[in-house]
Write a protein that holds these residues in place. Structure first.
Motif, mmCIF file in Angstrom:
data_model
loop_
_atom_site.group_PDB
_atom_site.id
_atom_site.type_symbol
_atom_site.label_atom_id
_atom_site.label_comp_id
_atom_site.label_asym_id
_atom_site.label_seq_id
_atom_site.Cartn_x
_atom_site.Cartn_y
_atom_site.Cartn_z
ATOM 1 N N GLY A 56 0.810 -1.205 0.000
ATOM 2 C CA GLY A 56 0.000 0.000 0.000
ATOM 3 C C GLY A 56 0.853 1.269 0.000
ATOM 4 N N PRO A 57 1.041 1.935 1.163
ATOM 5 C CA PRO A 57 0.566 1.539 2.490
ATOM 6 C C PRO A 57 -0.955 1.575 2.598
ATOM 7 N N GLY A 58 -1.440 0.756 3.520
ATOM 8 C CA GLY A 58 -2.869 0.706 3.767
ATOM 9 C C GLY A 58 -3.610 -0.324 2.948
ATOM 10 N N VAL A 59 -2.987 -1.455 2.657
ATOM 11 C CA VAL A 59 -3.643 -2.548 1.938
ATOM 12 C C VAL A 59 -3.642 -3.779 2.830
ATOM 13 N N SER A 60 -4.758 -4.480 2.863
ATOM 14 C CA SER A 60 -4.865 -5.694 3.673
ATOM 15 C C SER A 60 -4.029 -6.815 3.063
ATOM 16 N N SER A 61 -4.062 -7.975 3.685
ATOM 17 C CA SER A 61 -3.259 -9.125 3.239
ATOM 18 C C SER A 61 -3.935 -9.941 2.148
ATOM 19 N N ILE A 62 -5.039 -9.444 1.582
ATOM 20 C CA ILE A 62 -5.870 -10.240 0.684
ATOM 21 C C ILE A 62 -5.096 -10.853 -0.478
ATOM 22 N N TYR A 63 -4.173 -10.092 -1.086
ATOM 23 C CA TYR A 63 -3.531 -10.569 -2.310
ATOM 24 C C TYR A 63 -2.514 -11.665 -2.033
ATOM 25 N N LEU A 64 -1.900 -11.657 -0.871
ATOM 26 C CA LEU A 64 -1.030 -12.766 -0.479
ATOM 27 C C LEU A 64 -1.845 -13.913 0.114
ATOM 28 N N HIS A 65 -2.866 -13.564 0.880
ATOM 29 C CA HIS A 65 -3.687 -14.583 1.529
ATOM 30 C C HIS A 65 -4.297 -15.532 0.501
ATOM 31 N N LEU A 66 -4.721 -14.980 -0.648
ATOM 32 C CA LEU A 66 -5.368 -15.793 -1.679
ATOM 33 C C LEU A 66 -4.460 -15.998 -2.883
ATOM 34 N N SER A 67 -3.166 -16.036 -2.622
ATOM 35 C CA SER A 67 -2.181 -16.184 -3.688
ATOM 36 C C SER A 67 -1.851 -17.633 -3.994
#
Length: 463
Positions: A56-67
């Motif tokens: 981000g700064p200020g981005v959740s973990s979504i893109y790694l979590h669902l990678s």
């Protein structure tokens, strides 16, 4: 939000999946809110732990979590020419790292299910040092909560998360409570100040050349004498370190015939017209390159393999990122399915993918800036010596290892920038490894690349 816990199985491996709250706090203070964390753990002794955050700064973990690092991945079209329309989906990851490490995906302050208590200012955590300190405290709290003091610990950051990684590595709190054995930088931005394509920034222009050559190679517009994109990248690195650097450093003192000769070589490499390169003194930004390479088309910011019709400014149309349009809906839809089908989270509990105020309010200064002239606020002499955090950590931790992964079609954090980091910041080469992947900023958006990257990370974690 109460802790959600379920048991899953993948490839014969049984694991526990948890969604839990951690205190949002500075390492020396009381809780001021909460952070959300998704963890996947296997009941076996002596397993390393990999903590992960996006950027981000200020981005959740979504893109790694669902990678696909964990047991699930968003379904992404194999062909970048595909669009972002449904059907979307989620699938098991055959290459998950769960076989070698427990995984903890941390959502940055202000994102995910995190919250700040009413009388506290969220801006207290919107700085390079405060953000890293909050993540360090969260890692320490997770380790204490689950009794994992003796486990080997690694941290993976993506994009801005790589700057966070550099600060975490030298965190006094982590050094005392959960020292890190290794860092993984995916799409490293630690030296982005030096290597971004600001006007007149020759280092940035040279560092960005391999990205431009790779993108031109992919679209058939340049570097076509090379059979593989990796060959095009190596040729661009050689040109950038040699003849192009000498030519650009001379500026308008370079004789016209010599400039034209260099422009002809550059044009063949990156696909832009000779006359425009001569007129711009061999310099073009990544932004202009993405707009100019294919007439009437614009290339993706995070992945330049994606292309779309350029905005018609006569109609007042605004530009958009075709890679973001194609990819982001797939991740957000996959997360909704994961939350409801695996963690049984009600749809009325909002998950914040981003903190929209973070980038606007972010404080980029850090303690190291005091070593340089900083007259005024902001100052034209201001510097951000983030790479010094990495070199210091590797000197103080003789076992510390560093992994750098870069997508060759990424216009933001480029192959040349990673090469510059390795060459100029005294990082021990025997404990540092760097890899290129045929992907963009989010390297896991290609399933085949994701499996290769996971194989490389698996070897790094177990070494």
């Amino acid at each position: 939000m109460t802790t959600r816990e379920t048991v899953g199985r993948i490839g014969g491996l049984e694991y526990t999946a948890r969604l839990e709250e951690l205190p949002l706090r500075r390492s020396d203070g009381a809780a001021q809110g909460t952070l959300s964390a998704f963890s996947y753990t296997v009941d076996a002794p002596d397993r390393p732990i990999l903590f992960l955050t996006n950027g981000g700064p200020g981005v959740s973990s979504i893109y790694l979590h669902l990678s696909g690092i964990g047991p699930w991945r968003a379904r992404i079209p194999l062909d970048p020419a595909g669009h972002g329309a449904p059907p979307y989906g989620i699938e098991e990851s055959r290459s998950t790292l769960l076989d070698v490490a427990d995984l903890v995906f941390l959502d940055a302050p202000g994102t995910g299910f995190g919250s700040v208590v009413e009388d506290r200012d969220p801006g207290d955590f919107r700085s390079v040092e405060a953000d890293a300190d909050a993540i360090a405290a969260a890692i320490g709290d997770w380790v204490d909560r689950h009794g994992r003091w003796d486990a080997r610990k690694f941290f993976l950051g993506e994009s801005y998360g790589t700057i966070r990684a550099a600060f975490l590595a030298t965190s006094a709190h982590l050094a005392d409570t959960a020292p890190l054995d290794g860092l993984v930088l995916l799409g490293q931005a630690v030296n982005i100040q030096e290597t971004f394509g600001r006007p007149g920034n020759i280092v940035g222009a040279l560092a960005n050349l391999p990205y431009k050559a790779a993108t031109a190679w992919y679209h058939g517009a340049g570097s076509q004498e090379h059979p593989r994109v990796e060959d095009a990248i190596r040729a661009a690195l050689d040109f950038a370190r040699g003849d192009l650097a000498l030519a650009m450093l001379q500026g308008d003192e370079l004789a016209e015939p010599a400039r034209t000769a260099v422009a002809q070589r550059l044009s063949k490499m990156i696909g832009l017209p000779v006359e425009s390169l001569v007129a711009s003194r061999l310099w073009t930004s990544q932004q202009d390159f993405r707009s100019d390479l294919l007439p009437g088309r614009v290339l993706g910011v995070t992945d330049s393999r994606y292309a779309a019709p350029a905005a018609d400014r006569r109609l007042g149309e605004l530009e958009y990122d075709p890679s973001d349009v194609a990819l982001t809906p797939r991740y957000t839809t996959a997360l909704s399915r994961l939350l409801q089908e695996v963690f049984a989270v009600a749809s009325d509990q909002p998950y914040r993918v981003t903190d929209p105020d973070a980038g606007r309010d972010w404080e980029w200064d850090e303690a190291g800036v005091a070593l340089f002239p900083t007259y005024g606020q902001p100052s034209p002499f201001r510097t951000y010596p983030y790479p010094a955090r990495l070199s210091r950590w590797m000197k103080q931790n003789p076992r510390g290892r560093l992994f750098i992964g870069t997508g060759v079609y990424d216009s933001l954090t480029t192959v040349g920038a990673a090469d510059h980091l390795l060459r100029h910041y005294d990082l021990p080469r025997e404990r540092t490894e760097s890899h290129w992947y045929r992907a963009g900023h989010m390297m896991y958006s290609d399933a085949g690349v994701g499996e290769t990257l996971n194989d490389d990370l698996r070897a790094f974690l177990v070494r």
